[in-house]
Design an enzyme around this catalytic site. Structure first.
Site, PDB file in Angstrom:
ATOM      1  N   LYS A  21       0.869  -1.072  -0.100  1.00  0.00           N
ATOM      2  CA  LYS A  21      -0.026  -0.064   0.045  1.00  0.00           C
ATOM      3  C   LYS A  21       0.949   1.304  -0.107  1.00  0.00           C
ATOM      4  O   LYS A  21       0.713   2.181  -0.657  1.00  0.00           O
ATOM      5  CB  LYS A  21      -0.960   0.006   1.321  1.00  0.00           C
TER       6      LYS A  21
ATOM      7  N   ARG B 160      10.816  -2.850  11.379  1.00  0.00           N
ATOM      8  CA  ARG B 160      10.041  -2.357  12.192  1.00  0.00           C
ATOM      9  C   ARG B 160       9.686  -3.412  13.195  1.00  0.00           C
ATOM     10  O   ARG B 160       9.582  -4.680  12.909  1.00  0.00           O
ATOM     11  CB  ARG B 160       8.571  -2.086  11.488  1.00  0.00           C
TER      12      ARG B 160
ATOM     13  N   ARG C 219      -1.024 -10.035  12.730  1.00  0.00           N
ATOM     14  CA  ARG C 219      -1.414  -9.049  11.828  1.00  0.00           C
ATOM     15  C   ARG C 219      -2.299  -9.608  10.633  1.00  0.00           C
ATOM     16  O   ARG C 219      -3.333  -9.135  10.321  1.00  0.00           O
ATOM     17  CB  ARG C 219      -0.406  -8.214  11.384  1.00  0.00           C
TER      18      ARG C 219
ATOM     19  N   ARG D 142      11.580  -6.329   4.588  1.00  0.00           N
ATOM     20  CA  ARG D 142      11.183  -4.768   4.635  1.00  0.00           C
ATOM     21  C   ARG D 142      12.356  -4.140   5.718  1.00  0.00           C
ATOM     22  O   ARG D 142      12.450  -4.601   6.761  1.00  0.00           O
ATOM     23  CB  ARG D 142      10.090  -4.199   4.919  1.00  0.00           C
TER      24      ARG D 142
ATOM     25  N   ARG E 287     -10.024   0.323   8.584  1.00  0.00           N
ATOM     26  CA  ARG E 287      -9.621  -0.964   8.889  1.00  0.00           C
ATOM     27  C   ARG E 287     -10.629  -1.775   9.309  1.00  0.00           C
ATOM     28  O   ARG E 287     -10.353  -3.118   9.307  1.00  0.00           O
ATOM     29  CB  ARG E 287      -8.332  -1.029   9.486  1.00  0.00           C
TER      30      ARG E 287
HETATM   31  P1  AP5 Z   1       4.786  -1.619   1.785  1.00  0.00           P
HETATM   32  O1  AP5 Z   1       4.484  -0.661   0.607  1.00  0.00           O
HETATM   33  O2  AP5 Z   1       5.604  -1.182   3.004  1.00  0.00           O
HETATM   34  O3  AP5 Z   1       3.422  -2.253   2.347  1.00  0.00           O
HETATM   35  P2  AP5 Z   1       2.175  -1.683   3.106  1.00  0.00           P
HETATM   36  O4  AP5 Z   1       0.891  -2.795   2.366  1.00  0.00           O
HETATM   37  O5  AP5 Z   1       2.151  -0.290   3.183  1.00  0.00           O
HETATM   38  O6  AP5 Z   1       2.589  -2.379   4.547  1.00  0.00           O
HETATM   39  P3  AP5 Z   1       2.329  -2.047   5.975  1.00  0.00           P
HETATM   40  O7  AP5 Z   1       3.046  -2.935   6.778  1.00  0.00           O
HETATM   41  O8  AP5 Z   1       2.799  -0.676   6.253  1.00  0.00           O
HETATM   42  O9  AP5 Z   1       0.723  -2.093   6.058  1.00  0.00           O
HETATM   43  P4  AP5 Z   1      -0.067  -2.404   7.501  1.00  0.00           P
HETATM   44  O10 AP5 Z   1      -1.186  -1.885   6.761  1.00  0.00           O
HETATM   45  O11 AP5 Z   1      -0.085  -3.627   8.183  1.00  0.00           O
HETATM   46  O12 AP5 Z   1       0.493  -1.248   8.585  1.00  0.00           O
HETATM   47  P5  AP5 Z   1       0.290   0.362   8.831  1.00  0.00           P
HETATM   48  O13 AP5 Z   1       1.613   0.813   8.888  1.00  0.00           O
HETATM   49  O14 AP5 Z   1      -0.788   0.647   8.135  1.00  0.00           O
HETATM   50  O15 AP5 Z   1       5.593  -2.975   1.264  1.00  0.00           O
HETATM   51  C1  AP5 Z   1       6.297  -4.151   2.099  1.00  0.00           C
HETATM   52  C2  AP5 Z   1       7.514  -4.482   1.649  1.00  0.00           C
HETATM   53  O16 AP5 Z   1       7.439  -5.190   0.473  1.00  0.00           O
HETATM   54  C3  AP5 Z   1       8.677  -3.228   1.489  1.00  0.00           C
HETATM   55  O17 AP5 Z   1       9.753  -3.758   1.875  1.00  0.00           O
HETATM   56  C4  AP5 Z   1       8.451  -2.900  -0.078  1.00  0.00           C
HETATM   57  O18 AP5 Z   1       9.631  -2.397  -0.670  1.00  0.00           O
HETATM   58  C5  AP5 Z   1       8.245  -4.450  -0.644  1.00  0.00           C
HETATM   59  N1  AP5 Z   1       7.104  -4.357  -1.900  1.00  0.00           N
HETATM   60  C6  AP5 Z   1       5.966  -3.503  -2.087  1.00  0.00           C
HETATM   61  N2  AP5 Z   1       5.481  -3.703  -3.146  1.00  0.00           N
HETATM   62  C7  AP5 Z   1       6.160  -4.933  -3.818  1.00  0.00           C
HETATM   63  C8  AP5 Z   1       5.787  -5.646  -5.011  1.00  0.00           C
HETATM   64  N3  AP5 Z   1       4.964  -5.351  -5.939  1.00  0.00           N
HETATM   65  N4  AP5 Z   1       6.966  -6.533  -5.111  1.00  0.00           N
HETATM   66  C9  AP5 Z   1       7.886  -6.798  -4.307  1.00  0.00           C
HETATM   67  N5  AP5 Z   1       8.074  -6.336  -3.198  1.00  0.00           N
HETATM   68  C10 AP5 Z   1       7.390  -5.254  -2.732  1.00  0.00           C
HETATM   69  O19 AP5 Z   1      -0.295  -0.183  10.448  1.00  0.00           O
HETATM   70  C11 AP5 Z   1       0.481  -0.547  11.298  1.00  0.00           C
HETATM   71  C12 AP5 Z   1      -0.235  -0.715  12.777  1.00  0.00           C
HETATM   72  O20 AP5 Z   1      -0.897   0.452  13.124  1.00  0.00           O
HETATM   73  C13 AP5 Z   1      -1.384  -1.466  12.635  1.00  0.00           C
HETATM   74  O21 AP5 Z   1      -0.924  -3.004  12.872  1.00  0.00           O
HETATM   75  C14 AP5 Z   1      -2.358  -1.315  13.708  1.00  0.00           C
HETATM   76  O22 AP5 Z   1      -1.924  -1.599  14.893  1.00  0.00           O
HETATM   77  C15 AP5 Z   1      -2.235   0.144  13.537  1.00  0.00           C
HETATM   78  N6  AP5 Z   1      -3.148   0.804  12.553  1.00  0.00           N
HETATM   79  C16 AP5 Z   1      -3.111   1.642  11.425  1.00  0.00           C
HETATM   80  N7  AP5 Z   1      -4.133   2.066  11.031  1.00  0.00           N
HETATM   81  C17 AP5 Z   1      -4.995   1.542  11.876  1.00  0.00           C
HETATM   82  C18 AP5 Z   1      -6.319   1.692  11.751  1.00  0.00           C
HETATM   83  N8  AP5 Z   1      -6.906   1.972  10.690  1.00  0.00           N
HETATM   84  N9  AP5 Z   1      -7.066   0.862  12.857  1.00  0.00           N
HETATM   85  C19 AP5 Z   1      -6.552   0.506  13.827  1.00  0.00           C
HETATM   86  N10 AP5 Z   1      -5.201   0.270  13.990  1.00  0.00           N
HETATM   87  C20 AP5 Z   1      -4.369   0.873  12.872  1.00  0.00           C
END
Ligand code: AP5
Length: 217
Positions: free
Chosen positions: A13, A159, A170, A126, A87
């Site tokens: 994302k 992370r 997760r 990552r 979410r």
């Molecule tokens: P990356 O682009 O970083 O993936 P992402 O989908 O953004 O992953 P996140 O882990 O950030 O998503 P998440 O939704 O779990 O975490 P968030 O920070 O929102 O890509 C991942 C890796 O793959 C990278 O190394 C990249 O280079 C590689 N890559 C990407 N695309 C690729 C491809 N096509 N091919 C190969 N490699 C690729 O949330 C964190 C925490 O915050 C949650 O667990 C929760 O506790 C809290 N939180 C956040 N939002 C909420 C909410 N709305 N409600 C409640 N709690 C929340």
């Protein structure tokens, strides 16, 4: 355009948002990035969120809804993409209510589809910059100098929620609480399913194809 980007943890994302933002001139609102910023600033919100995030649990809806509706109000009118929010179905319902108050709605939802096994590989590789938040991968997206951020030279870190046991939690929570959002949005508007197993440039091209057709209509 007001867009929502759905997808499992590690689906790409954040990676895709960078391209969408630069291509379509939208604001990027990532709930995860905002929470991590609050944590690094040591705010009350950051302190409250810490234990949920580190265990892979969701931060309670009421905290997130307030944080994100406030953030949305500050975004310029050109539009935005929401990354990581909503979410839960409750968050989506509250978002729709808040937008309706000012005569707005979500125009489209992009849903990144990916297998759990691919997620595990992406998360384990990552690496993130603790200073600017830039994201790398030890195989797919290497920094110019191993272990150091291209932007500011800071040492890259894993992370805390990318450890294997936390990733498993997760993913479990994603399937239980976040996947139902796809049906919520399919019943309420336009959802574009995107195959996120492809490499990042191919995923980006698939997204552009959908968004270009949306812009033309
Ligand atoms: P990356 O682009 O970083 O993936 P992402 O989908 O953004 O992953 P996140 O882990 O950030 O998503 P998440 O939704 O779990 O975490 P968030 O920070 O929102 O890509 C991942 C890796 O793959 C990278 O190394 C990249 O280079 C590689 N890559 C990407 N695309 C690729 C491809 N096509 N091919 C190969 N490699 C690729 O949330 C964190 C925490 O915050 C949650 O667990 C929760 O506790 C809290 N939180 C956040 N939002 C909420 C909410 N709305 N409600 C409640 N709690 C929340």
């Amino acid at each position: 355009m007001r867009l929502v980007l759905l997808g499992a943890p590690g689906a790409g994302k954040g990676t895709q948002c960078k391209n969408i933002v630069s291509q379509y001139g939208l604001g990027h609102l990532s709930s995860g990035d905002i929470l991590r910023q609050q944590r690094s600033q040591g705010t009350e919100l950051g302190k409250k969120a810490r234990s949920y995030m580190d265990s892979g649990a969701l931060v309670p809806d009421e905290i997130i809804i307030e944080m994100m509706t406030e953030a949305i109000e500050k975004v310029p009118a050109a539009g935005y993409i929401l990354d990581g929010f909503p979410r839960t179905v409750e968050q989506a319902v509250e978002l729709d209510k808040a937008l309706a108050c000012s005569g707005q709605e979500i125009d489209a939802v992009l849903n990144l589809k990916i297998e759990d096994a691919t997620v595990a590989k992406r998360m384990s590789g990552r690496r993130s910059c603790p200073q600017c938040g830039a994201v790398y991968h030890i195989e797919n997206l290497k920094p110019k100098v191993e272990g150091l951020c291209d932007n500011d030279g800071a040492e890259l870190v894993q992370r805390p929620d990318d450890k294997a046991e936390v990733v498993a939690n997760r993913l479990k929570i994603y399937h239980q609480q976040s996947e139902p959002l796809v049906d919520y949005y399919k019943n309420n508007g336009t959802v574009y399913d995107i195959d996120a197993e492809n490499d990042a440039d191919d995923v980006s091209a698939l997204i552009s194809e959908k968004l270009d057709s949306l812009v033309k209509t």
